[in-house]
Design a protein around this motif. Structure first.
Motif, mmCIF file in Angstrom:
data_model
loop_
_atom_site.group_PDB
_atom_site.id
_atom_site.type_symbol
_atom_site.label_atom_id
_atom_site.label_comp_id
_atom_site.label_asym_id
_atom_site.label_seq_id
_atom_site.Cartn_x
_atom_site.Cartn_y
_atom_site.Cartn_z
ATOM 1 N N GLU A 1 0.845 -1.179 0.000
ATOM 2 C CA GLU A 1 0.000 0.000 0.000
ATOM 3 C C GLU A 1 0.889 1.239 0.000
ATOM 4 O O GLU A 1 1.911 1.273 0.668
ATOM 5 C CB GLU A 1 -0.878 0.018 1.246
ATOM 6 C CG GLU A 1 -1.901 -1.079 1.279
ATOM 7 C CD GLU A 1 -2.762 -0.987 2.510
ATOM 8 O OE1 GLU A 1 -3.168 0.126 2.882
ATOM 9 O OE2 GLU A 1 -3.013 -2.040 3.099
ATOM 10 N N PRO A 2 0.469 2.251 -0.731
ATOM 11 C CA PRO A 2 1.258 3.484 -0.702
ATOM 12 C C PRO A 2 1.093 4.182 0.646
ATOM 13 O O PRO A 2 0.069 4.041 1.313
ATOM 14 C CB PRO A 2 0.654 4.316 -1.829
ATOM 15 C CG PRO A 2 -0.733 3.787 -2.004
ATOM 16 C CD PRO A 2 -0.677 2.332 -1.615
ATOM 17 N N LEU A 3 2.124 4.903 1.034
ATOM 18 C CA LEU A 3 2.040 5.660 2.272
ATOM 19 C C LEU A 3 1.150 6.886 2.069
ATOM 20 O O LEU A 3 1.166 7.503 1.007
ATOM 21 C CB LEU A 3 3.439 6.123 2.709
ATOM 22 C CG LEU A 3 4.446 5.044 3.085
ATOM 23 C CD1 LEU A 3 5.767 5.689 3.484
ATOM 24 C CD2 LEU A 3 3.932 4.159 4.198
ATOM 25 N N SER A 4 0.410 7.223 3.107
ATOM 26 C CA SER A 4 -0.390 8.439 3.054
ATOM 27 C C SER A 4 0.542 9.646 3.171
ATOM 28 O O SER A 4 1.725 9.508 3.517
ATOM 29 C CB SER A 4 -1.406 8.460 4.201
ATOM 30 O OG SER A 4 -0.727 8.615 5.442
ATOM 31 N N ARG B 1 3.555 2.445 13.373
ATOM 32 C CA ARG B 1 3.147 1.041 13.290
ATOM 33 C C ARG B 1 2.597 0.744 11.881
ATOM 34 O O ARG B 1 2.920 -0.286 11.294
ATOM 35 C CB ARG B 1 2.086 0.744 14.353
ATOM 36 C CG ARG B 1 1.766 -0.722 14.489
ATOM 37 C CD ARG B 1 0.764 -1.004 15.602
ATOM 38 N NE ARG B 1 1.172 -0.404 16.873
ATOM 39 C CZ ARG B 1 0.427 0.461 17.569
ATOM 40 N NH1 ARG B 1 -0.750 0.837 17.130
ATOM 41 N NH2 ARG B 1 0.865 0.950 18.715
ATOM 42 N N ASN B 2 1.793 1.655 11.342
ATOM 43 C CA ASN B 2 1.232 1.470 10.000
ATOM 44 C C ASN B 2 2.325 1.501 8.927
ATOM 45 O O ASN B 2 2.263 0.752 7.947
ATOM 46 C CB ASN B 2 0.173 2.531 9.709
ATOM 47 C CG ASN B 2 -1.052 2.366 10.578
ATOM 48 O OD1 ASN B 2 -1.310 1.293 11.121
ATOM 49 N ND2 ASN B 2 -1.800 3.436 10.734
ATOM 50 N N ILE B 3 3.303 2.368 9.110
ATOM 51 C CA ILE B 3 4.422 2.463 8.164
ATOM 52 C C ILE B 3 5.190 1.139 8.126
ATOM 53 O O ILE B 3 5.497 0.612 7.056
ATOM 54 C CB ILE B 3 5.358 3.642 8.530
ATOM 55 C CG1 ILE B 3 4.640 4.973 8.279
ATOM 56 C CG2 ILE B 3 6.673 3.561 7.764
ATOM 57 C CD1 ILE B 3 5.302 6.174 8.942
ATOM 58 N N VAL B 4 5.472 0.591 9.304
ATOM 59 C CA VAL B 4 6.181 -0.697 9.378
ATOM 60 C C VAL B 4 5.358 -1.790 8.700
ATOM 61 O O VAL B 4 5.889 -2.597 7.944
ATOM 62 C CB VAL B 4 6.494 -1.069 10.847
ATOM 63 C CG1 VAL B 4 6.953 -2.519 10.963
ATOM 64 C CG2 VAL B 4 7.559 -0.141 11.417
ATOM 65 N N ALA B 5 4.041 -1.797 8.945
ATOM 66 C CA ALA B 5 3.187 -2.825 8.342
ATOM 67 C C ALA B 5 3.157 -2.705 6.822
ATOM 68 O O ALA B 5 3.186 -3.713 6.120
ATOM 69 C CB ALA B 5 1.769 -2.713 8.903
#
Length: 145
Positions: free
Chosen positions: A71-74, A109-113
């Protein structure tokens, strides 16, 4: 249901059915970890329109092994990556972006995932390669090896 992933994974379902081409579609009722969702062939959301649901369900499977979707990062996640690369603490990031420390931790946490990158050094390489930062911006934070 991705919430019950520990009970039976899509890979286990495919193995038990003897059908490697079996399509497994997640029904996402709430925010779910991207790494969990990546195990599925598609995702149905409670927010999808009836047409989107129909299209996702009726889409034929190709029988090919699944590739991990990245998924692209926001925009906010990219801002946080830049702050991490610049050597800022969670508190400094929160103060700079006018958000809470807990929100920074959630974004991290979302970035790592999404990226499967667990270290600031790895994020630095990611940020440079993806042109989120320029070497001249972070020259002082990079230590000599």
């Amino acid at each position: 249901n991705p919430a019950s992933l520990g009970i039976c994974t899509p890979q286990q379902l495919r193995a038990q059915s003897g059908c490697e081409g079996l399509r497994c579609i997640a029904l996402q009722l709430a925010v779910t970890d991207a790494a969990t969702i990546n195990a599925y062939d598609d995702v149905l959301s409670v927010y999808d329109s009836a047409e989107a649901l129909r299209e996702k369900i009726m889409r034929p499977g190709d029988g090919a092994p699944r590739e991990e979707r990245q998924e692209p990062l926001s925009l906010r996640e990219r801002e946080i990556v830049v702050c991490i690369v610049k050597g800022m603490t969670n508190k400094q990031i929160a103060d700079t972006l006018c958000i809470s420390t807990h929100t920074v931790i959630t974004h991290r946490r979302n970035i790592v995932a999404k990226l499967q990158i667990h270290s600031p050094a790895g994020l630095t390489i990611y940020a440079i390669v993806n042109k989120l930062v320029d070497l001249s911006e972070i020259r002082d934070t990079i230590t000599e090896i």
